[in-house]
Design an enzyme around this catalytic site. Structure first.
Site, PDB file in Angstrom:
ATOM      1  N   ASP A   1       0.869  -1.171   0.000  1.00  0.00           N
ATOM      2  CA  ASP A   1       0.000   0.000   0.000  1.00  0.00           C
ATOM      3  C   ASP A   1       0.912   1.229   0.000  1.00  0.00           C
ATOM      4  O   ASP A   1       2.082   1.153   0.381  1.00  0.00           O
ATOM      5  CB  ASP A   1      -0.891  -0.035   1.245  1.00  0.00           C
ATOM      6  CG  ASP A   1      -1.722   1.224   1.405  1.00  0.00           C
ATOM      7  OD1 ASP A   1      -2.437   1.593   0.458  1.00  0.00           O
ATOM      8  OD2 ASP A   1      -1.642   1.852   2.484  1.00  0.00           O
TER       9      ASP A   1
ATOM     10  N   ASP B   1      -0.263   5.033   0.815  1.00  0.00           N
ATOM     11  CA  ASP B   1      -0.526   6.127   1.745  1.00  0.00           C
ATOM     12  C   ASP B   1      -0.491   5.674   3.198  1.00  0.00           C
ATOM     13  O   ASP B   1      -1.150   4.701   3.571  1.00  0.00           O
ATOM     14  CB  ASP B   1      -1.880   6.767   1.419  1.00  0.00           C
ATOM     15  CG  ASP B   1      -1.902   7.311  -0.002  1.00  0.00           C
ATOM     16  OD1 ASP B   1      -0.886   7.871  -0.434  1.00  0.00           O
ATOM     17  OD2 ASP B   1      -2.937   7.157  -0.675  1.00  0.00           O
TER      18      ASP B   1
END
Length: 226
Positions: A13, A15
């Site tokens: 991922d 953010d």
């Protein structure tokens, strides 16, 4: 196939995992600072959507529509100078060396490394290049006659959509998830479906809900120096 003989797939991922911040939120703030968006119209909405995303309660389409909508009405070429400045002045300084080292560790091991993010492709493809990650799965943005419409296209790369998009991406390469020993890194409860789909889920600086899930499921938790 024995687990030790499988290919290795590593999913990151972006953010609040590799990036100390949220690309979408930072993009809107950047555009307000540049005078492209009016602060009176966007600041409160930006904060509200961010808060509901962190809580895992925001509607996925509403989330994507708000942020992708900022691109509408311009071509990629018209956005490019601002995109480059955003990458250089906002994103790059927020990627800690520990995140770069973690990515490099998996690349050096020969893993198939993928950056998978709910943020749109146009905003994040420069980040993937900066991280040295060749493969990016992101929310796609609709264009008509070369101009962004401000709408999304296809399946959103968010929550269950991340798993669906991953399966589609692997199938297009002639693979299936079961061929790999898979690892995923994320901070967010929104990525619970993805973390549940892999062999080795890792919660990175997790939000409260994901921390609780990780504790319940016996998943490792990683804190990156930032």
């Amino acid at each position: 196939m024995a687990p030790e003989s499988r290919l290795k797939l590593t999913l990151f991922d972006l953010d609040h995992t590799l990036l100390s911040g949220d690309s979408d939120v930072l993009w809107v703030e950047f555009l307000m600072q540049q005078g492209v968006l009016e602060r009176a119209a966007f600041a409160a909405r930006n904060a509200d959507v961010e808060a509901r995303y962190k809580a895992g309660t925001v509607d996925a389409q509403a989330f994507a529509d708000f942020y992708v909508g900022t691109l509408g009405g311009r071509t990629p070429a018209q956005w490019e100078p601002l995109r480059q400045e955003f990458m250089a002045t906002v994103v790059a300084p927020r990627i800690p060396s520990a995140a770069m080292a973690l990515v490099d560790q998996h690349l050096d091991a020969g893993d198939l490394v993928v950056l998978t993010t709910a943020t749109n492709r146009f905003i994040t493809e420069l980040t993937a290049l900066y991280l040295g990650i060749e493969h990016l799965i992101a929310t796609d943005v609709e264009s008509v006659d070369g101009c962004f419409t401000g709408r999304t296209q296809g399946t959103l790369n968010m929550r269950e959509g991340k798993v669906r998009r991953l399966h589609e991406w692997l199938a297009a390469r002639g693979h299936s998830l079961g061929q790999f020993t898979s690892t995923a890194y994320s901070d967010s409860i929104n990525d619970l479906p993805l973390l549940c789909a892999v062999h080795h889920p890792v919660a990175v600086d997790p939000d409260e809900r994901l921390r609780a899930e990780a504790r319940l499921r016996g998943w490792p938790t990683l804190q990156l120096p930032r």
